[in-house]
Design a protein around this motif. Structure first.
Motif, PDB file in Angstrom:
ATOM      1  N   ALA A 167       0.819  -1.203   0.000  1.00 26.90           N
ATOM      2  CA  ALA A 167       0.000   0.000   0.000  1.00 26.90           C
ATOM      3  C   ALA A 167       0.859   1.261   0.000  1.00 26.90           C
ATOM      4  N   PHE A 168       0.264   2.357  -0.461  1.00 27.35           N
ATOM      5  CA  PHE A 168       0.911   3.661  -0.368  1.00 27.35           C
ATOM      6  C   PHE A 168       0.858   4.134   1.084  1.00 27.35           C
ATOM      7  N   ASN A 169       1.841   4.890   1.492  1.00 22.18           N
ATOM      8  CA  ASN A 169       1.902   5.475   2.819  1.00 22.18           C
ATOM      9  C   ASN A 169       1.186   6.827   2.760  1.00 22.18           C
ATOM     10  N   ALA A 170       0.179   7.011   3.626  1.00 17.89           N
ATOM     11  CA  ALA A 170      -0.648   8.228   3.573  1.00 17.89           C
ATOM     12  C   ALA A 170       0.177   9.494   3.760  1.00 17.89           C
ATOM     13  N   GLU A 171       1.120   9.476   4.676  1.00 20.46           N
ATOM     14  CA  GLU A 171       1.930  10.666   4.924  1.00 20.46           C
ATOM     15  C   GLU A 171       2.765  11.030   3.694  1.00 20.46           C
ATOM     16  N   ARG A 172       3.324  10.029   3.043  1.00 14.98           N
ATOM     17  CA  ARG A 172       4.126  10.290   1.842  1.00 14.98           C
ATOM     18  C   ARG A 172       3.262  10.784   0.687  1.00 14.98           C
ATOM     19  N   VAL A 173       2.058  10.219   0.548  1.00 19.01           N
ATOM     20  CA  VAL A 173       1.156  10.688  -0.504  1.00 19.01           C
ATOM     21  C   VAL A 173       0.835  12.165  -0.269  1.00 19.01           C
ATOM     22  N   GLN A 174       0.491  12.508   0.972  1.00 17.83           N
ATOM     23  CA  GLN A 174       0.158  13.900   1.274  1.00 17.83           C
ATOM     24  C   GLN A 174       1.342  14.822   1.001  1.00 17.83           C
ATOM     25  N   GLN A 175       2.550  14.408   1.368  1.00 18.62           N
ATOM     26  CA  GLN A 175       3.738  15.223   1.100  1.00 18.62           C
ATOM     27  C   GLN A 175       3.944  15.436  -0.393  1.00 18.62           C
ATOM     28  N   CYS A 176       3.755  14.382  -1.189  1.00 14.93           N
ATOM     29  CA  CYS A 176       3.894  14.506  -2.645  1.00 14.93           C
ATOM     30  C   CYS A 176       2.861  15.466  -3.212  1.00 14.93           C
ATOM     31  N   VAL A 177       1.617  15.327  -2.750  1.00 14.94           N
ATOM     32  CA  VAL A 177       0.542  16.192  -3.239  1.00 14.94           C
ATOM     33  C   VAL A 177       0.845  17.646  -2.874  1.00 14.94           C
ATOM     34  N   GLU A 178       1.260  17.886  -1.641  1.00 17.03           N
ATOM     35  CA  GLU A 178       1.563  19.259  -1.213  1.00 17.03           C
ATOM     36  C   GLU A 178       2.729  19.843  -2.002  1.00 17.03           C
ATOM     37  N   ARG A 179       3.753  19.044  -2.248  1.00 18.19           N
ATOM     38  CA  ARG A 179       4.929  19.513  -2.986  1.00 18.19           C
ATOM     39  C   ARG A 179       4.556  19.896  -4.420  1.00 18.19           C
ATOM     40  N   VAL A 180       3.766  19.047  -5.062  1.00 17.75           N
ATOM     41  CA  VAL A 180       3.363  19.329  -6.440  1.00 17.75           C
ATOM     42  C   VAL A 180       2.371  20.485  -6.483  1.00 17.75           C
ATOM     43  N   ALA A 181       1.402  20.493  -5.572  1.00 19.66           N
ATOM     44  CA  ALA A 181       0.380  21.554  -5.561  1.00 19.66           C
ATOM     45  C   ALA A 181       0.997  22.922  -5.318  1.00 19.66           C
ATOM     46  N   ALA A 182       2.043  22.987  -4.504  1.00 20.10           N
ATOM     47  CA  ALA A 182       2.694  24.265  -4.214  1.00 20.10           C
ATOM     48  C   ALA A 182       3.328  24.866  -5.466  1.00 20.10           C
ATOM     49  N   ARG A 183       3.673  24.027  -6.410  1.00 16.93           N
ATOM     50  CA  ARG A 183       4.310  24.501  -7.640  1.00 16.93           C
ATOM     51  C   ARG A 183       3.287  24.847  -8.716  1.00 16.93           C
ATOM     52  N   CYS A 184       2.017  24.569  -8.455  1.00 18.09           N
ATOM     53  CA  CYS A 184       0.951  24.836  -9.435  1.00 18.09           C
ATOM     54  C   CYS A 184      -0.179  25.599  -8.759  1.00 18.09           C
ATOM     55  N   PRO A 185       0.045  26.846  -8.355  1.00 17.17           N
ATOM     56  CA  PRO A 185      -0.971  27.582  -7.591  1.00 17.17           C
ATOM     57  C   PRO A 185      -2.249  27.882  -8.363  1.00 17.17           C
ATOM     58  N   THR A 186      -2.241  27.757  -9.686  1.00 19.73           N
ATOM     59  CA  THR A 186      -3.444  28.050 -10.456  1.00 19.73           C
ATOM     60  C   THR A 186      -4.400  26.868 -10.525  1.00 19.73           C
ATOM     61  N   VAL A 187      -3.977  25.706 -10.028  1.00 21.17           N
ATOM     62  CA  VAL A 187      -4.794  24.499 -10.093  1.00 21.17           C
ATOM     63  C   VAL A 187      -5.250  24.125  -8.686  1.00 21.17           C
ATOM     64  N   ARG A 188      -6.533  23.826  -8.545  1.00 22.62           N
ATOM     65  CA  ARG A 188      -7.058  23.382  -7.251  1.00 22.62           C
ATOM     66  C   ARG A 188      -6.760  21.894  -7.106  1.00 22.62           C
ATOM     67  N   VAL A 189      -5.836  21.567  -6.210  1.00 28.67           N
ATOM     68  CA  VAL A 189      -5.453  20.180  -5.937  1.00 28.67           C
ATOM     69  C   VAL A 189      -5.905  19.856  -4.529  1.00 28.67           C
ATOM     70  N   THR A 190      -6.701  18.784  -4.374  1.00 28.18           N
ATOM     71  CA  THR A 190      -7.180  18.398  -3.065  1.00 28.18           C
ATOM     72  C   THR A 190      -6.725  16.980  -2.750  1.00 28.18           C
ATOM     73  N   PHE A 191      -6.665  16.673  -1.455  1.00 26.97           N
ATOM     74  CA  PHE A 191      -6.229  15.346  -1.016  1.00 26.97           C
ATOM     75  C   PHE A 191      -7.178  14.850   0.066  1.00 26.97           C
ATOM     76  N   ALA A 192      -7.590  13.612  -0.055  1.00 24.87           N
ATOM     77  CA  ALA A 192      -8.378  12.938   0.975  1.00 24.87           C
ATOM     78  C   ALA A 192      -7.679  11.623   1.285  1.00 24.87           C
ATOM     79  N   GLY A 193      -7.363  11.388   2.547  1.00 28.22           N
ATOM     80  CA  GLY A 193      -6.614  10.184   2.860  1.00 28.22           C
ATOM     81  C   GLY A 193      -6.883   9.606   4.175  1.00 28.22           C
TER      82      GLY A 193
END
Length: 168
Positions: free
Chosen positions: A142-168
């Motif tokens: 399985a994926f690790n929830a903390e790592r998934v959230q970190q990846c999402v936050e890292r990518v989302a921070a670089r794309c401020p014009t896109v609404r990126v959400t995470f549910a975990g």
């Protein structure tokens, strides 16, 4: 391919739709069983498009075995699609990969399980719904929830014009 690389690669595919102006959001969900689902409301891969007479989505996702062809086999230029090769590497790192694309009144769904030689496709009608969903289960559990959230936050921070959400 590490779980983080799988997540980041899939996020980039979905973000590409949003950054090109074809989607307004990317939603990432990690299920309790460790399965990752990424969804956008973009136009999706061209399920109504063909390349050299073959459905585009089939061609993109058929590249998993492209480099495992028999010795002496030749490759044709229309076989090589870089994003298809990238998705194929993701698929190869997973026990299960699912893709669902809704566009033009059709929903095309495909799945690939470890050991399969090709994606298995089905098609249904879709209302006015448009979008793409990829669902993956990594080969190594399985994926690790903390790592998934970190990846999402890292990518989302670089794309401020896109609404990126995470549910975990």
């Amino acid at each position: 391919m590490s779980p983080e690389t799988i997540i980041e690669t899939l996020l980039l595919y979905h973000l590409g739709e949003a950054l090109a102006g074809h989607a307004s959001f990317v939603h990432v969900e990690l299920a309790s069983d460790g399965v990752l689902r990424i969804q956008d409301d973009g136009r999706g891969m061209g399920i109504d498009r063909t390349v050299a007479g073959r459905p585009y989505v089939d061609r993109v996702l058929s590249q998993l075995g492209l480099l495992r062809t028999e010795a002496g086999a030749t490759l044709e230029s229309e076989q090589i699609l870089l994003h298809g090769i990238g998705l194929s590497l993701v698929v190869d790192a997973c026990d299960r990969f699912e893709l669902s694309v809704a566009r033009g009144g059709e929903r095309r769904m495909g799945h690939w399980d470890r050991g399969a030689q090709a994606m298995i496709w089905s098609s249904t009608t879709a209302s006015r719904e448009v979008g793409t969903t990829t669902t993956v289960r990594p080969r190594d559990g399985a994926f690790n929830a903390e790592r998934v959230q970190q990846c999402v936050e890292r990518v989302a921070a670089r794309c401020p014009t896109v609404r990126v959400t995470f549910a975990g």
